[in-house]
Design an enzyme around this catalytic site. Sequence first.
Site, mmCIF file in Angstrom:
data_model
loop_
_atom_site.group_PDB
_atom_site.id
_atom_site.type_symbol
_atom_site.label_atom_id
_atom_site.label_comp_id
_atom_site.label_asym_id
_atom_site.label_seq_id
_atom_site.Cartn_x
_atom_site.Cartn_y
_atom_site.Cartn_z
ATOM 1 C CB SER A 1 -1.313 0.003 1.361
ATOM 2 O OG SER A 1 -1.413 -1.071 1.313
HETATM 3 N N1 SAH Z 1 -0.349 -4.797 3.807
HETATM 4 C C1 SAH Z 1 -0.262 -5.247 2.440
HETATM 5 C C2 SAH Z 1 -1.158 -4.696 1.596
HETATM 6 C C3 SAH Z 1 -0.695 -6.337 0.918
HETATM 7 S S1 SAH Z 1 -2.248 -6.418 -0.046
HETATM 8 C C4 SAH Z 1 0.761 -4.014 2.430
HETATM 9 O O1 SAH Z 1 0.917 -3.341 2.279
HETATM 10 O O2 SAH Z 1 2.341 -4.779 1.711
HETATM 11 C C5 SAH Z 1 -3.501 -7.134 0.194
HETATM 12 C C6 SAH Z 1 -3.085 -8.136 0.214
HETATM 13 O O3 SAH Z 1 -4.403 -9.478 1.677
HETATM 14 C C7 SAH Z 1 -2.368 -9.719 -0.308
HETATM 15 O O4 SAH Z 1 -1.297 -10.232 -0.566
HETATM 16 C C8 SAH Z 1 -3.691 -10.543 -0.736
HETATM 17 O O5 SAH Z 1 -3.181 -12.123 -0.656
HETATM 18 C C9 SAH Z 1 -4.146 -10.444 0.781
HETATM 19 N N2 SAH Z 1 -5.635 -11.148 0.850
HETATM 20 C C10 SAH Z 1 -6.700 -11.377 0.198
HETATM 21 N N3 SAH Z 1 -7.623 -11.918 0.638
HETATM 22 C C11 SAH Z 1 -7.022 -12.104 1.397
HETATM 23 C C12 SAH Z 1 -7.843 -12.743 3.012
HETATM 24 N N4 SAH Z 1 -9.050 -13.352 2.699
HETATM 25 N N5 SAH Z 1 -7.445 -13.556 3.788
HETATM 26 C C13 SAH Z 1 -6.071 -13.071 4.179
HETATM 27 N N6 SAH Z 1 -5.351 -12.350 2.642
HETATM 28 C C14 SAH Z 1 -6.009 -11.932 1.785
#
Ligand code: SAH
Length: 221
Positions: A65
């Site tokens: 993000s």
């Molecule tokens: N906070 C992270 C954002 C990653 S993007 C950062 O800044 O690096 C969002 C993430 O949510 C992805 O890695 C995706 O695989 C995860 N995601 C999507 N659906 C999910 C679920 N049901 N349970 C756990 N993770 C999930």
Amino acid sequence: MSGELPDHASRRQQLVSRLRERGISDALVLEALGELPREDFLPDSLAAEAYEDIALPLEQGQTISQPYIVALMTQELHLRGLERVLEIGTGSGYQTALLARLAREVVTIERLPELAESARPRLARLGLRNITYVVGDGTLGHPPDAPYDGILVTAAAPRIPQPLYDQLALEGRMIIPVGDETHQMLLAVTRSPRGLETEEICGCRFVKLRGAAGWPESDED
Ligand code: SAH
């Protein structure tokens, strides 16, 4: 951090100044971000862009993000150091690191095992030990450690997942983007004695939250 390029340290401070100008006012959030090496959470090819205030691509079609959104979501949790926090979407672990600095305990859930496996040693190298890692469907939360004083969801849900609301402590706050790929609103959800209260923070853009109480596992982003 020893051995880091002076360039990174000064650009990190510039980023913190920009976040303050954009309205991030929580001194603890700004201080913690000022000590967190975002370049460590990115592929080497993107390290030069680590302190631009933009989202950047991770493996597996996911994104790290934008620092402003990470700071804003964290600030909205109102952490003071004693809380147990649940994070959904570990991704790179950048947001996890910030939460671990500011709360007592963090449980983080990631559905993609490869991402969870690379985040874990990265956070251990930073000396963060108050983190429990779970691989699985975060829309179901993690009942063994509930209730949580704060829940932070870093992927967009079609609606507030009921299991997450059920695992929120009384007076706890959940920060969650809700919407489809084109229109998403970042919400602050509070569990008050009167029930669920929501507040709109701002429009935003996240990848989809996929799972039993999220978007279907199969369609394309
Ligand atoms: N906070 C992270 C954002 C990653 S993007 C950062 O800044 O690096 C969002 C993430 O949510 C992805 O890695 C995706 O695989 C995860 N995601 C999507 N659906 C999910 C679920 N049901 N349970 C756990 N993770 C999930």
